[in-house]
Motif scaffolding. Structure first.
Motif, PDB file in Angstrom:
ATOM      1  N   GLN A 158      41.266  46.867  40.735  1.00 21.60           N
ATOM      2  CA  GLN A 158      41.817  45.438  40.418  1.00 21.60           C
ATOM      3  C   GLN A 158      41.004  44.525  41.584  1.00 21.60           C
ATOM      4  N   THR A 159      40.343  43.441  41.237  1.00 23.88           N
ATOM      5  CA  THR A 159      39.507  42.719  41.848  1.00 23.88           C
ATOM      6  C   THR A 159      39.548  41.201  41.661  1.00 23.88           C
ATOM      7  N   ASP A 160      40.106  40.537  42.783  1.00 21.47           N
ATOM      8  CA  ASP A 160      40.264  39.096  42.719  1.00 21.47           C
ATOM      9  C   ASP A 160      39.396  38.172  43.148  1.00 21.47           C
ATOM     10  N   ALA A 171      37.881  30.967  40.194  1.00 21.26           N
ATOM     11  CA  ALA A 171      38.797  32.233  40.515  1.00 21.26           C
ATOM     12  C   ALA A 171      38.660  32.952  39.173  1.00 21.26           C
ATOM     13  N   ASP A 172      38.635  34.178  39.353  1.00 18.58           N
ATOM     14  CA  ASP A 172      38.856  35.306  38.415  1.00 18.58           C
ATOM     15  C   ASP A 172      39.202  36.461  38.757  1.00 18.58           C
ATOM     16  N   ARG A 173      39.969  37.413  37.752  1.00 18.61           N
ATOM     17  CA  ARG A 173      40.597  38.474  38.129  1.00 18.61           C
ATOM     18  C   ARG A 173      40.239  39.455  37.200  1.00 18.61           C
ATOM     19  N   SER A 174      39.815  40.801  37.536  1.00 21.36           N
ATOM     20  CA  SER A 174      39.515  41.805  36.677  1.00 21.36           C
ATOM     21  C   SER A 174      39.917  43.166  37.041  1.00 21.36           C
ATOM     22  N   VAL A 175      40.175  43.892  36.036  1.00 22.39           N
ATOM     23  CA  VAL A 175      40.819  45.288  36.213  1.00 22.39           C
ATOM     24  C   VAL A 175      39.658  46.294  35.673  1.00 22.39           C
ATOM     25  N   ALA A 176      39.133  47.112  36.294  1.00 23.71           N
ATOM     26  CA  ALA A 176      37.861  47.863  35.915  1.00 23.71           C
ATOM     27  C   ALA A 176      38.208  49.376  36.016  1.00 23.71           C
ATOM     28  N   ALA A 177      37.595  50.117  35.080  1.00 19.04           N
ATOM     29  CA  ALA A 177      37.436  51.714  35.078  1.00 19.04           C
ATOM     30  C   ALA A 177      36.321  51.966  35.582  1.00 19.04           C
ATOM     31  N   ARG A 178      36.214  52.824  36.491  1.00 14.49           N
ATOM     32  CA  ARG A 178      34.993  53.408  37.039  1.00 14.49           C
ATOM     33  C   ARG A 178      34.887  55.048  37.126  1.00 14.49           C
ATOM     34  N   VAL A 179      33.667  55.354  36.604  1.00 12.14           N
ATOM     35  CA  VAL A 179      33.438  56.747  36.782  1.00 12.14           C
ATOM     36  C   VAL A 179      32.167  56.967  37.433  1.00 12.14           C
ATOM     37  N   GLY A 180      31.805  58.146  37.812  1.00 12.44           N
ATOM     38  CA  GLY A 180      30.637  58.354  38.404  1.00 12.44           C
ATOM     39  C   GLY A 180      30.527  59.821  38.639  1.00 12.44           C
ATOM     40  N   GLU A 206      30.605  51.277  35.134  1.00 13.11           N
ATOM     41  CA  GLU A 206      32.088  50.612  35.325  1.00 13.11           C
ATOM     42  C   GLU A 206      32.288  49.619  33.937  1.00 13.11           C
ATOM     43  N   GLN A 207      33.523  49.558  33.711  1.00 12.14           N
ATOM     44  CA  GLN A 207      33.950  48.621  32.436  1.00 12.14           C
ATOM     45  C   GLN A 207      35.223  47.903  33.019  1.00 12.14           C
ATOM     46  N   PRO A 208      34.910  46.611  33.345  1.00 10.40           N
ATOM     47  CA  PRO A 208      35.962  45.670  33.530  1.00 10.40           C
ATOM     48  C   PRO A 208      36.576  44.852  32.567  1.00 10.40           C
ATOM     49  N   ARG A 209      37.512  44.517  32.561  1.00 10.90           N
ATOM     50  CA  ARG A 209      38.347  43.672  31.514  1.00 10.90           C
ATOM     51  C   ARG A 209      38.835  42.383  32.500  1.00 10.90           C
ATOM     52  N   ASN A 210      37.995  41.448  32.131  1.00  8.99           N
ATOM     53  CA  ASN A 210      38.417  40.105  32.864  1.00  8.99           C
ATOM     54  C   ASN A 210      39.329  39.232  32.195  1.00  8.99           C
ATOM     55  N   SER A 211      40.184  38.582  32.935  1.00  4.74           N
ATOM     56  CA  SER A 211      40.924  37.547  32.473  1.00  4.74           C
ATOM     57  C   SER A 211      40.382  36.652  32.072  1.00  4.74           C
ATOM     58  N   GLY A 212      41.000  36.057  30.632  1.00  3.83           N
ATOM     59  CA  GLY A 212      40.304  34.839  29.793  1.00  3.83           C
ATOM     60  C   GLY A 212      38.877  35.035  29.429  1.00  3.83           C
ATOM     61  N   ALA A 213      38.448  36.313  29.347  1.00  5.98           N
ATOM     62  CA  ALA A 213      37.114  36.699  28.957  1.00  5.98           C
ATOM     63  C   ALA A 213      37.071  37.275  27.479  1.00  5.98           C
ATOM     64  N   GLY A 251      29.687  35.341  33.153  1.00  6.45           N
ATOM     65  CA  GLY A 251      30.713  35.243  34.246  1.00  6.45           C
ATOM     66  C   GLY A 251      31.403  36.343  34.450  1.00  6.45           C
ATOM     67  N   THR A 252      31.339  37.403  33.694  1.00  4.07           N
ATOM     68  CA  THR A 252      31.942  38.778  33.930  1.00  4.07           C
ATOM     69  C   THR A 252      31.071  40.014  34.477  1.00  4.07           C
ATOM     70  N   ARG A 253      29.683  39.598  34.235  1.00  3.38           N
ATOM     71  CA  ARG A 253      28.659  40.742  34.573  1.00  3.38           C
ATOM     72  C   ARG A 253      28.518  40.741  36.016  1.00  3.38           C
ATOM     73  N   ARG A 254      28.075  42.102  36.439  1.00  2.58           N
ATOM     74  CA  ARG A 254      27.685  42.302  37.971  1.00  2.58           C
ATOM     75  C   ARG A 254      26.179  41.377  38.137  1.00  2.58           C
ATOM     76  N   ALA A 255      26.090  40.867  39.297  1.00  7.45           N
ATOM     77  CA  ALA A 255      24.996  40.200  39.662  1.00  7.45           C
ATOM     78  C   ALA A 255      24.401  41.130  40.885  1.00  7.45           C
TER      79      ALA A 255
END
Length: 388
Positions: A158-160, A171-180, A206-213, A251-255
């Protein structure tokens, strides 16, 4: 008859000592708390072209190695005059814990970090301040053999994020599932200056789910390295190729960040700058939702010292040098820049054992960068650790 000599002695036979049974104490269960306290600390000094930080780290483990932890604090020493820059007394911090008794290894971490954005795929101006708080929990499963090893990872994060720039914040919050997954056949011998004779490959998803996206976001990376025999003993031709792509709503993608001389020890790294090695440019100089890089580096031993200085807790093992070529590019929907950036240069490194037990590779280098047809002035840098 003969008279006994007055000097004759009677030798008594040895008497076996009585056997004393030790007292039998009642058994008791193992408690790790008595050996978990940290016994030392390490200073932390970090600097790049954007900011410099200083602080300390403590770590510890119980005597059986079932529990391990680390915690660090760093304070901003110097940084850009960006909006939202934190006060000097407010530290960044990180705490991690791992339970290693079983297989798989379970771990958890919590952190707060501050960074300053030079560029972004999204409409965030330069020199914005990003304050990021993150909570993570997951498991890793190692597969260790004599000549090869592998590892798989699964985690929830979980990332804020809070972006602060002139006139507004976001501000945004995301909850992501990560595998490697990672696999390694490269080896390090007693007198090696680098991994040798093999490959080191890793991939992440990584597959995050962002609030409001609306819509799903996915980010995938690949980091492949090969270490080939050089012209001299323990000389190494090191090759690296990386790629990353992030898709989803704006707004949700990794830079992904490109630029800088920071090293990358692992091949399963979810940081934005993990794939961005490009010496000769400032750290994070370029950014985009896609990245591709390559590095070709020849490493050669210069002098095996194997000496310390008196009783000081510093032991110098090797001096070695390298020459390299780096290349990379980033792209995105908003900035479709097809130009490749490149850099050439050289490094001198020292393998040091500090504090009688801590191995370090300390590097000083110089690089000349080129952005398309534009040449850049030389950049001198320092780093702890190998480039890759």
């Amino acid at each position: 008859p003969y008279a006994a000599s007055p000097s004759a002695r009677v030798v008594e036979p040895p008497v076996a000592p009585s056997v004393v049974e030790p007292p039998v104490e009642p058994g008791r269960s193992y408690s790790p708390l008595r050996t978990l306290a940290p016994t030392s600390w390490q200073p932390i000094v970090f600097a790049d072209t954007i900011q410099s930080r200083a602080g300390a780290l403590v770590s510890g483990a119980d005597v059986l190695g079932w529990h391990a932890y680390a915690a660090d604090l760093t304070w901003l020493v110097d940084g850009p005059r960006a909006a939202g820059r934190p006060a000097a007394a407010r530290p960044d911090w990180r705490a991690t814990y791992a339970y290693t008794r079983w297989r798989p290894t379970a771990y958890a971490s919590i952190s707060r970090e501050t960074s300053f954005l030079r560029a972004d795929d999204e409409p965030v101006p330069e020199l914005a301040t990003l304050s990021q708080q993150q909570v993570q929990a997951g498991v890793t499963v190692p597969f260790v053999h004599a000549r090869r090893s592998a590892q798989v990872l699964a985690a929830l994060v979980q990332t804020d994020n809070r972006y602060t720039f002139t006139g507004e914040s976001r501000a945004d919050r995301s909850v992501a599932a990560r595998v490697g997954a990672a696999a390694r056949t490269a080896r390090v011998y007693g007198y090696s200056i680098s991994p040798e004779d093999g490959v080191f490959v890793g991939t992440t998803l990584e597959q995050p789910r962002n609030s409001g996206a609306d819509g799903a976001t996915r980010t995938a990376t690949l980091d492949a390295r090969a270490y080939l025999p050089g012209l001299s003993r323990h000389g190494v031709l090191a090759l690296r190729g990386t790629g990353g792509i992030s898709s989803g709503p704006v707004g949700t993608r990794r830079a992904f960040q490109l630029g800088g001389a920071a090293g990358a020890a692992g091949v399963m790294d979810f940081r934005a700058g993990a794939l961005g090695l490009l010496r000769g440019f400032p750290a994070g100089q370029f950014a985009g939702t896609g990245v591709a890089t390559f590095s070709v580096e020849y490493r050669a031993p210069l002098l095996r010292v194997e000496r310390g200085v008196g009783t000081l807790p510093v032991f110098l093992r090797w001096l070695h040098g390298s020459v390299f070529v780096d290349g990379g590019r980033v792209w995105s929907d908003r900035r479709p820049d097809p130009r490749w950036k490149s850099a050439v240069g050289g490094e001198v490194s020292a393998d040091v054992t500090a504090g009688f037990a801590l191995p370090l590779t300390m590097t000083v280098g110089i690089a000349w960068g080129r952005d398309g047809d534009t040449a850049r002035p030389a950049v001198v840098y320092a780093r702890i650790g190998r480039a890759f």
